[in-house]
Motif scaffolding. Structure first.
Motif, PDB file in Angstrom:
ATOM      1  N   LEU A 251       0.817  -1.208   0.000  1.00  0.00           N
ATOM      2  CA  LEU A 251       0.000   0.000   0.000  1.00  0.00           C
ATOM      3  C   LEU A 251       0.857   1.266   0.000  1.00  0.00           C
ATOM      4  CD1 LEU A 251      -2.747  -1.006   2.602  1.00  0.00           C
ATOM      5  CD2 LEU A 251      -3.137  -0.525   0.184  1.00  0.00           C
ATOM      6  N   SER A 252       2.010   1.180   0.645  1.00  0.00           N
ATOM      7  CA  SER A 252       2.863   2.362   0.785  1.00  0.00           C
ATOM      8  C   SER A 252       3.817   2.565  -0.389  1.00  0.00           C
ATOM      9  CB  SER A 252       3.677   2.263   2.084  1.00  0.00           C
ATOM     10  OG  SER A 252       2.828   2.164   3.210  1.00  0.00           O
ATOM     11  N   PHE A 253       4.338   1.464  -0.945  1.00  0.00           N
ATOM     12  CA  PHE A 253       5.428   1.605  -1.918  1.00  0.00           C
ATOM     13  C   PHE A 253       5.222   0.880  -3.244  1.00  0.00           C
ATOM     14  CE2 PHE A 253       7.289   1.666   2.412  1.00  0.00           C
ATOM     15  CZ  PHE A 253       7.672   3.004   2.441  1.00  0.00           C
ATOM     16  N   LYS A 254       4.334  -0.108  -3.289  1.00  0.00           N
ATOM     17  CA  LYS A 254       4.164  -0.877  -4.522  1.00  0.00           C
ATOM     18  C   LYS A 254       2.977  -0.381  -5.329  1.00  0.00           C
ATOM     19  CE  LYS A 254       3.849  -5.632  -6.254  1.00  0.00           C
ATOM     20  NZ  LYS A 254       3.760  -7.070  -5.877  1.00  0.00           N
ATOM     21  N   TYR A 255       1.833  -0.216  -4.688  1.00  0.00           N
ATOM     22  CA  TYR A 255       0.663   0.333  -5.361  1.00  0.00           C
ATOM     23  C   TYR A 255       0.766   1.860  -5.371  1.00  0.00           C
ATOM     24  CZ  TYR A 255      -1.010  -4.302  -3.892  1.00  0.00           C
ATOM     25  OH  TYR A 255      -1.135  -5.641  -3.651  1.00  0.00           O
ATOM     26  N   THR A 256      -0.291   2.513  -5.848  1.00  0.00           N
ATOM     27  CA  THR A 256      -0.362   3.972  -5.712  1.00  0.00           C
ATOM     28  C   THR A 256      -0.355   4.293  -4.220  1.00  0.00           C
ATOM     29  OG1 THR A 256      -1.664   4.179  -7.738  1.00  0.00           O
ATOM     30  CG2 THR A 256      -1.707   6.039  -6.202  1.00  0.00           C
ATOM     31  N   PRO A 257       0.628   5.052  -3.741  1.00  0.00           N
ATOM     32  CA  PRO A 257       0.780   5.254  -2.292  1.00  0.00           C
ATOM     33  C   PRO A 257      -0.504   5.730  -1.613  1.00  0.00           C
ATOM     34  CG  PRO A 257       2.652   6.160  -3.469  1.00  0.00           C
ATOM     35  CD  PRO A 257       1.638   5.777  -4.513  1.00  0.00           C
ATOM     36  N   ASP A 258      -0.932   4.967  -0.615  1.00  0.00           N
ATOM     37  CA  ASP A 258      -2.099   5.335   0.184  1.00  0.00           C
ATOM     38  C   ASP A 258      -1.686   5.204   1.648  1.00  0.00           C
ATOM     39  OD1 ASP A 258      -4.528   5.789   1.337  1.00  0.00           O
ATOM     40  OD2 ASP A 258      -5.660   4.409   0.066  1.00  0.00           O
ATOM     41  N   PHE A 259      -0.936   6.186   2.124  1.00  0.00           N
ATOM     42  CA  PHE A 259      -0.363   6.117   3.461  1.00  0.00           C
ATOM     43  C   PHE A 259      -1.434   6.117   4.553  1.00  0.00           C
ATOM     44  CE2 PHE A 259       3.068   8.342   0.987  1.00  0.00           C
ATOM     45  CZ  PHE A 259       3.927   7.261   0.960  1.00  0.00           C
ATOM     46  N   GLY A 260      -2.557   6.756   4.296  1.00  0.00           N
ATOM     47  CA  GLY A 260      -3.630   6.786   5.280  1.00  0.00           C
ATOM     48  C   GLY A 260      -4.196   5.401   5.534  1.00  0.00           C
ATOM     49  N   TYR A 261      -4.489   4.682   4.459  1.00  0.00           N
ATOM     50  CA  TYR A 261      -5.033   3.331   4.610  1.00  0.00           C
ATOM     51  C   TYR A 261      -3.970   2.373   5.144  1.00  0.00           C
ATOM     52  CZ  TYR A 261      -7.659  -0.909   3.534  1.00  0.00           C
ATOM     53  OH  TYR A 261      -8.321  -2.114   3.624  1.00  0.00           O
ATOM     54  N   ALA A 262      -2.711   2.579   4.747  1.00  0.00           N
ATOM     55  CA  ALA A 262      -1.616   1.757   5.265  1.00  0.00           C
ATOM     56  C   ALA A 262      -1.496   1.917   6.780  1.00  0.00           C
ATOM     57  CB  ALA A 262      -0.300   2.138   4.586  1.00  0.00           C
ATOM     58  N   ALA A 263      -1.659   3.147   7.268  1.00  0.00           N
ATOM     59  CA  ALA A 263      -1.625   3.395   8.712  1.00  0.00           C
ATOM     60  C   ALA A 263      -2.792   2.704   9.403  1.00  0.00           C
ATOM     61  CB  ALA A 263      -1.669   4.897   8.987  1.00  0.00           C
ATOM     62  N   THR A 264      -3.945   2.670   8.744  1.00  0.00           N
ATOM     63  CA  THR A 264      -5.113   1.972   9.302  1.00  0.00           C
ATOM     64  C   THR A 264      -4.843   0.485   9.437  1.00  0.00           C
ATOM     65  OG1 THR A 264      -6.551   3.591   8.212  1.00  0.00           O
ATOM     66  CG2 THR A 264      -7.579   1.565   9.011  1.00  0.00           C
ATOM     67  N   VAL A 265      -4.248  -0.113   8.409  1.00  0.00           N
ATOM     68  CA  VAL A 265      -3.903  -1.538   8.452  1.00  0.00           C
ATOM     69  C   VAL A 265      -2.869  -1.793   9.552  1.00  0.00           C
ATOM     70  CG1 VAL A 265      -2.961  -3.481   7.151  1.00  0.00           C
ATOM     71  CG2 VAL A 265      -4.424  -1.814   6.001  1.00  0.00           C
ATOM     72  N   SER A 266      -1.951  -0.841   9.745  1.00  0.00           N
ATOM     73  CA  SER A 266      -0.951  -0.970  10.799  1.00  0.00           C
ATOM     74  C   SER A 266      -1.617  -1.033  12.171  1.00  0.00           C
ATOM     75  CB  SER A 266       0.020   0.215  10.761  1.00  0.00           C
ATOM     76  OG  SER A 266       0.717   0.271   9.540  1.00  0.00           O
ATOM     77  N   TYR A 267      -2.610  -0.204  12.382  1.00  0.00           N
ATOM     78  CA  TYR A 267      -3.308  -0.213  13.667  1.00  0.00           C
ATOM     79  C   TYR A 267      -4.194  -1.450  13.811  1.00  0.00           C
ATOM     80  CZ  TYR A 267      -1.724   3.916  16.039  1.00  0.00           C
ATOM     81  OH  TYR A 267      -0.939   4.796  16.741  1.00  0.00           O
ATOM     82  N   ALA A 268      -4.543  -2.068  12.707  1.00  0.00           N
ATOM     83  CA  ALA A 268      -5.259  -3.349  12.782  1.00  0.00           C
ATOM     84  C   ALA A 268      -4.360  -4.405  13.416  1.00  0.00           C
ATOM     85  CB  ALA A 268      -5.698  -3.785  11.387  1.00  0.00           C
TER      86      ALA A 268
END
Length: 288
Positions: A251-268
């Motif tokens: 989500l952060s580096f391979k696809y179109t960067p979506d840092f907000g959703y990546a942070a959400t997955v991190s908190y998951a």
């Protein structure tokens, strides 16, 4: 009034406390704020709980969670039991070359994550040594597609992480076993307790705090699993072996960067760690 001792004490911990706040707590808070935002790259805008709602309808995230939980439920118990078994064997005073065996089993956990992952990738290749050995002893008639079959790819990942981290947990058990008063075992022998009874009635209860500690740390490590999957299968075939951490990377580096959703997955992951830790405390019967 601030005394000299108080001033000296605060001078020692102030720098460390500031570093912890700067490099640990500040990024955590920023990531939490970012989890409520969405957008491409750094062009983020506040979207409330939209990212968290998206988790439940995201097929890739569901696959990542499913795979990670499978690794957790299979690998961690196997690793803990194997580490316990090896620690009891290597704690035997009659065993010769104990230092050599302990070093050999502990050595994998100090090797490079990337290096050992690449080695396992070749070991489990179609023409790798694992297939060659299995065919040599006639256990299989044709090579197993370890890295391209969804089922066998998971097995390869589980074997790899078990090989690496069993020795790490074994050291904790071994050091704890050496601190148990031998007179307890001698008394049990006099009372007629067998080796198996001693293991379940003495060793396991005495090691209970360490078993709980290693179970929780192993759970945290497995939920954050990244290097092995990234280097051995790259999450494939398809999303058959993808983990939550690898999905965050994508989500952060391979696809179109979506840092907000990546942070959400991190908190998951954080929520899952808390959930499984509470379960382990309850199962262990630890009230503290």
């Amino acid at each position: 009034m601030i005394t000299k001792n108080v001033f000296i004490g605060w001078s020692f911990i102030t720098v460390a406390s500031l570093m912890i706040c700067l490099f640990y707590f500040y990024p955590m808070v920023q990531a939490l704020i970012m989890s409520f935002q969405s957008g491409a790259g750094t062009n983020l805008k506040f979207t409330g709980f939209e990212n968290y709602a998206r988790l439940f309808t995201d097929p890739t995230f569901i696959s990542a969670v499913t795979n990670t939980v499978i690794y957790l439920l299979i690998q961690v118990p196997v690793m803990i039991l194997l580490a316990l078994f090896l620690s009891v064997l290597l704690n035997d005073k009659k065993l010769k070359l104990k230092g050599l065996f302990r070093t050999a089993i502990f050595l994998p956990c100090v090797t490079s994550l990337v290096a050992y992952s690449v080695i396992f990738k070749y070991l489990f290749g179609v023409d790798g040594i694992i297939n060659m050995m299995l065919m040599k002893v006639s256990l299989i008639s044709e090579p197993i597609e370890w890295l391209t079959d969804p089922f066998w790819a998971k097995i390869a990942i589980i074997v790899a992480i078990t090989w690496r981290w069993t020795g790490y947990n074994m050291i904790f058990y071994l050091s704890s076993l050496q601190n148990i008063d031998q007179s307890i075992y001698e008394a049990a022998k006099i009372d007629g307790a067998s080796a198996i009874q001693q293991f379940f009635k003495i060793t396991i209860p005495m090691l209970k705090p360490i078993i709980l500690f290693t179970s929780i740390t192993s759970t945290i490590g497995t939920l954050q699993l990244f290097d092995e999957v990234m280097n051995i299968t790259k999450g494939g075939p398809g999303d058959a072996t993808i983990t939550i951490s690898q999905y965050i990377y994508n989500l952060s580096f391979k696809y179109t960067p979506d840092f907000g959703y990546a942070a959400t997955v991190s908190y998951a992951i954080v929520i899952m760690i808390v959930f499984f830790s509470i379960i382990q405390f309850k199962v262990a019967g630890d009230k503290k």
